[in-house]
Design a protein around this motif. Structure first.
Motif, PDB file in Angstrom:
ATOM      1  N   ARG A  95       0.825  -1.211   0.000  1.00 17.67           N
ATOM      2  CA  ARG A  95       0.000   0.000   0.000  1.00 17.67           C
ATOM      3  C   ARG A  95       0.860   1.263   0.000  1.00 17.67           C
ATOM      4  N   HIS A 129      -2.248  -4.079  -4.311  1.00 22.71           N
ATOM      5  CA  HIS A 129      -3.091  -2.919  -3.991  1.00 22.71           C
ATOM      6  C   HIS A 129      -3.232  -1.968  -5.180  1.00 22.71           C
ATOM      7  N   LYS A 192     -14.066   8.038  -0.819  1.00 23.55           N
ATOM      8  CA  LYS A 192     -13.454   7.881   0.511  1.00 23.55           C
ATOM      9  C   LYS A 192     -12.203   8.740   0.590  1.00 23.55           C
ATOM     10  N   ASP A 220     -13.551  -5.013  -2.105  1.00 17.69           N
ATOM     11  CA  ASP A 220     -12.284  -4.315  -1.837  1.00 17.69           C
ATOM     12  C   ASP A 220     -11.120  -5.292  -1.974  1.00 17.69           C
ATOM     13  N   ASP A 221      -9.915  -4.763  -2.141  1.00 14.56           N
ATOM     14  CA  ASP A 221      -8.760  -5.670  -2.196  1.00 14.56           C
ATOM     15  C   ASP A 221      -8.416  -6.176  -0.797  1.00 14.56           C
ATOM     16  N   SER A 224      -8.790  -4.539   6.343  1.00 13.53           N
ATOM     17  CA  SER A 224      -7.832  -4.551   7.450  1.00 13.53           C
ATOM     18  C   SER A 224      -8.596  -4.310   8.759  1.00 13.53           C
ATOM     19  N   THR A 225      -8.802  -3.061   9.122  1.00 12.80           N
ATOM     20  CA  THR A 225      -9.572  -2.784  10.342  1.00 12.80           C
ATOM     21  C   THR A 225     -11.079  -2.832  10.072  1.00 12.80           C
ATOM     22  N   GLY A 226     -11.455  -2.847   8.794  1.00 16.53           N
ATOM     23  CA  GLY A 226     -12.876  -2.835   8.430  1.00 16.53           C
ATOM     24  C   GLY A 226     -13.467  -1.432   8.392  1.00 16.53           C
ATOM     25  N   SER A 228     -13.084   1.187   6.405  1.00 13.37           N
ATOM     26  CA  SER A 228     -13.565   1.709   5.111  1.00 13.37           C
ATOM     27  C   SER A 228     -14.966   1.182   4.818  1.00 13.37           C
TER      28      SER A 228
HETATM   29  C1  R5P Z   1      -7.134   1.076   0.723  1.00  6.58           C
HETATM   30  O1  R5P Z   1      -7.163   1.931  -0.165  1.00  6.58           O
HETATM   31  C2  R5P Z   1      -7.512  -0.346   0.490  1.00  6.58           C
HETATM   32  O2  R5P Z   1      -7.983  -0.579  -0.805  1.00  6.58           O
HETATM   33  C3  R5P Z   1      -8.527  -0.815   1.515  1.00  6.58           C
HETATM   34  O3  R5P Z   1      -9.732  -0.115   1.299  1.00  6.58           O
HETATM   35  C4  R5P Z   1      -8.043  -0.553   2.923  1.00  6.58           C
HETATM   36  O4  R5P Z   1      -6.748  -1.052   3.085  1.00  6.58           O
HETATM   37  C5  R5P Z   1      -8.966  -1.181   3.924  1.00  6.58           C
HETATM   38  O5  R5P Z   1      -8.495  -0.880   5.204  1.00  6.58           O
HETATM   39  P1  R5P Z   1      -9.493  -0.812   6.421  1.00  6.58           P
HETATM   40  O6  R5P Z   1     -10.263  -2.098   6.429  1.00  6.58           O
HETATM   41  O7  R5P Z   1      -8.592  -0.657   7.616  1.00  6.58           O
HETATM   42  O8  R5P Z   1     -10.359   0.378   6.229  1.00  6.58           O
END
Ligand code: R5P
Length: 296
Positions: A95, A129, A192, A220-221, A224-226, A228
């Motif tokens: 990323r 990513h 976003k 989404d790719d 991570s924390t969810g 987004s």
């Molecule tokens: C970021 O641009 C990626 O495409 C994912 O949307 C992001 O890594 C998701 O992270 P998280 O779940 O923490 O929001």
């Protein structure tokens, strides 16, 4: 078909076994011990001189441990005269592919240099990513796509009505197109933004299509924390969809992400086994075996 040996990195043993079987390859014996201070000691047993070896090691947490293990393995295999092909299904650090804030280190560039230094001949990942990340590598690389597989799963297993796919951000435009094409459904992209210093995520409620009674699938790719998808769900719920789902390639699911996604009303979350876990339902082994069976 070209003959392969497979080296199962400790982060991807199951996947390596499946890919090895599909390629009809012999598996090398890789023994790993991690000392209490976090250092790894690795033994590789098997004759590899002048052989092609496919090393599989995904870079999910503990990322740095999995990275150093991959580097150690590749170093040893190439020193012993093998041609080393590396499969990193989840390419950690990808990323950070540009200097978003002045002074930040472009981590994927560091990964590229490290892999080259330990003799990697080719790197094959899944859904990197952003494709620009591969521009930092000075040897051949390839990013396979799991989105058609994720879409096929949804087609077979969900009873959707008037489904529509949603990307939580603009960076996911190509991914969502690939996904929606397989299902023959409409798609849209949310706006976003992330504060580059604090990491805070904001999703805007503009340009959302009519969603009343529809099934929305977030694509989404990485989850991570969810955050987004949770922020996206909070915004979309105001448009009264019938249900919300989430699919991703790399289910990192850190800090209780899965619980948070369910709490915000996501009915089901699925991902692939680039990162093993409870919702890693889609097997990426066929992508790898197909790719490596045609390498000449
Ligand atoms: C970021 O641009 C990626 O495409 C994912 O949307 C992001 O890594 C998701 O992270 P998280 O779940 O923490 O929001």
């Amino acid at each position: 078909m070209m003959e392969w040996l497979v080296a199962p990195g400790p982060a991807s043993v199951e996947l390596a076994n499946t890919v090895g079987k599909k390629l009809d390859a012999k598996l090398l014996d890789v023994e790993v011990r991690v000392f209490p201070d976090g250092e790894s000691v690795i033994n590789v047993v098997g004759e590899v001189t002048n052989k092609r070896v496919l090393l599989l090691q995904s870079l999910y947490p503990p990322v740095d441990t999995h990275l150093i293990q991959a580097l150690m393995l590749s170093h040893r295999l190439s020193q012993d005269g093998a041609e080393v092909y590396v499969a990193m299904p989840y390419l950690g650090y990808a990323r950070q592919d540009k200097e978003f804030v002045q002074g930040e280190i472009v981590s994927v560039g560091v990964i590229a240099r490290l892999l080259r230094a330990v003799g990697v001949k080719r790197l094959v990942t899944v859904d990197i990513h952003s494709i620009e990340g591969l521009g930092h590598f000075s040897f051949p690389t390839f990013s396979l796509s799991a989105f058609p597989l994720l879409a096929e799963y949804v087609k077979k297993n969900y009873r959707l009505e008037r489904a529509v796919a949603a990307s939580p951000d603009l960076g996911g435009s190509a991914r969502i197109e690939a996904f929606a094409r397989v299902l023959g459904i409409e798609h849209f992209v949310l706006k976003k933004s992330r504060d580059r210093k604090t990491g805070d995520v904001t999703v805007e409620g503009e340009s959302i299509p009519e969603l009343d009674g529809k099934d929305v699938i977030f694509v989404d790719d990485i989850i991570s924390t969810g955050t987004s998808i949770c922020r996206g769900a909070e915004v979309l719920k105001k448009s009264n969809p019938r249900s919300l789902y989430a699919v991703c390639t790399h289910p990192l699911l850190v800090d209780g992400a899965l619980d948070r996604l369910y709490e915000v009303g996501i009915k089901e979350v699925i991902g692939t086994n680039t990162i093993p876990g409870p919702i890693s339902k889609i097997d990426v082994a066929p992508l790898y075996s197909e790719y490596f069976s045609s390498v000449d």
